[in-house]
Structures are given as structure tokens and as C-alpha cells.
Design a protein around this motif. Structure first.
Motif, short mmCIF file in Angstrom:
data_model
loop_
_atom_site.label_atom_id
_atom_site.label_comp_id
_atom_site.label_asym_id
_atom_site.label_seq_id
_atom_site.Cartn_x
_atom_site.Cartn_y
_atom_site.Cartn_z
N ARG A 116 -4.70 -17.93 20.69
CA ARG A 116 -4.52 -16.93 21.74
C ARG A 116 -3.51 -15.88 21.29
NH1 ARG A 116 -1.78 -18.82 27.19
NH2 ARG A 116 -0.18 -19.16 25.62
N THR A 117 -2.40 -16.32 20.72
CA THR A 117 -1.38 -15.40 20.22
C THR A 117 -1.92 -14.57 19.06
OG1 THR A 117 0.35 -16.93 20.94
CG2 THR A 117 0.98 -15.25 19.33
N ARG A 127 -5.03 -13.74 18.49
CA ARG A 127 -5.97 -12.74 19.02
C ARG A 127 -5.22 -11.55 19.61
NH1 ARG A 127 -8.96 -17.43 20.38
NH2 ARG A 127 -7.96 -17.58 22.40
N ARG A 128 -4.15 -11.82 20.34
CA ARG A 128 -3.37 -10.70 20.94
C ARG A 128 -2.72 -9.86 19.84
NH1 ARG A 128 -3.15 -6.58 22.98
NH2 ARG A 128 -1.25 -5.85 23.96
N MET A 129 -2.15 -10.51 18.83
CA MET A 129 -1.55 -9.75 17.73
C MET A 129 -2.60 -8.93 17.00
SD MET A 129 1.51 -11.54 15.82
CE MET A 129 2.99 -12.01 16.65
N THR A 130 -3.77 -9.51 16.78
CA THR A 130 -4.84 -8.80 16.11
C THR A 130 -5.24 -7.57 16.91
OG1 THR A 130 -5.64 -10.82 15.05
CG2 THR A 130 -7.20 -8.99 15.21
N GLN A 131 -5.30 -7.69 18.23
CA GLN A 131 -5.63 -6.55 19.08
C GLN A 131 -4.61 -5.43 18.90
OE1 GLN A 131 -5.68 -8.36 22.95
NE2 GLN A 131 -7.73 -9.21 22.68
N ILE A 132 -3.34 -5.79 18.82
CA ILE A 132 -2.29 -4.78 18.65
C ILE A 132 -2.45 -4.07 17.30
CG2 ILE A 132 0.21 -4.44 18.35
CD1 ILE A 132 0.54 -6.81 20.40
#
Length: 146
Positions: free
Chosen positions: A19-20, A22-27
Motif C-alpha cells: 500500500r505504501t 503504491r502511494r509512493m509510486t503514484q507520487i
């Protein structure tokens, strides 16, 4: 709460890590968007510009991916002319080379990546980011031992 309940999911280390991630990848992807590269593509280019042309197999090993995943991620970079495949030591082996356009694209994207990295550092804090790096590296090493 049972294993099928919400508590079990929130307690799962892999779930939290993914989950973390995926969020970092989005950023990173948001910052890299003007370059036309995703974070995975940027990482592939970064690993290729810093070394002699590796085989697809060796690149997969460096990236911690399987060969088919690397091949799938190389396709858009090859189509854009950022990379080229060359013959390796034997007929089955292919070397991956960065083209001049690939080097220019990576050079331009590097500033975008740096801005994303600075944003992550700002959000997490420098000390927390350094601790996260330490814990991730230590965890990787321990899991690789098994």
C-alpha cells in the motif's frame, strides 16, 4: 478479530508495504509525467545509464524483477527509441543499451525524480526517510538470506 476481518489485513506486513509502495509510486509518477516516463521506466533507465549494457537477464536480477516483467517494461522504452537491444555473447542473449535519446530523456527526468524525492523527504522527514531506507535495506538482506 478473525483472520478474515479488517484487523488481519491491517496487520499484514506485505499489505502495508505494498500500500505504501503504491502511494509512493503514484507520487513519483505524478512528478515524472512531463517526461513521459513512469517510475519503473525511470528506474530501468537509471540502472542502464550507470553500467555497461547488461543482458535482459542481468537487468532483471539488478531490478529484483523476473525477466518477463523486465521485458514487458522495456517495450515502451524500445518503441520510443530510448533503448535498443544488441546481440549478447550468444544468440539467445540480448544486451540492453541506452540510446542518445534515452540518455537525454533520463537527464531531463532526473530533475523531476529529484523533485519527487525531495517531496517524499519533506513529507516523511529526513530522519524518518533515512530510517525507512535503513529498515528496508536490512529487511531485504534478511529476507534474501532465507
Amino acid at each position: 478479530m478473525s483472520e478474515s476481518g479488517q484487523y488481519w489485513l491491517k496487520g499484514c506486513t506485505c499489505f502495508r508495504l505494498r500500500r505504501t509502495a503504491r502511494r509512493m509510486t503514484q507520487i513519483y509518477d505524478q512528478y515524472l509525467a512531463p517526461s513521459g516516463l513512469t517510475l519503473t521506466q525511470y528506474s530501468l533507465l537509471a540502472n542502464l545509464v550507470r553500467r555497461d549494457p547488461p543482458s535482459v537477464h542481468d537487468l532483471a536480477e539488478v531490478m529484483g524483477m523476473d525477466r518477463t516483467t523486465v521485458t514487458r517494461n522495456l517495450k515502451p522504452l524500445l518503441a520510443r527509441g530510448l533503448l535498443e537491444l544488441a546481440r549478447g555473447d550468444d544468440r539467445r542473449s540480448k544486451l540492453v543499451r541506452v540510446t542518445g535519446e534515452g540518455q537525454r530523456t533520463w537527464d531531463e527526468a532526473r530533475a523531476l525524480w529529484r523533485a519527487a524525492q525531495n517531496d517524499i523527504n519533506r513529507r516523511l522527514g529526513d530522519a524518518e526517510t533515512a530510517e525507512l531506507h535503513r529498515l528496508l535495506d536490512q529487511s531485504f538482506d534478511k529476507l534474501a538470506e532465507g
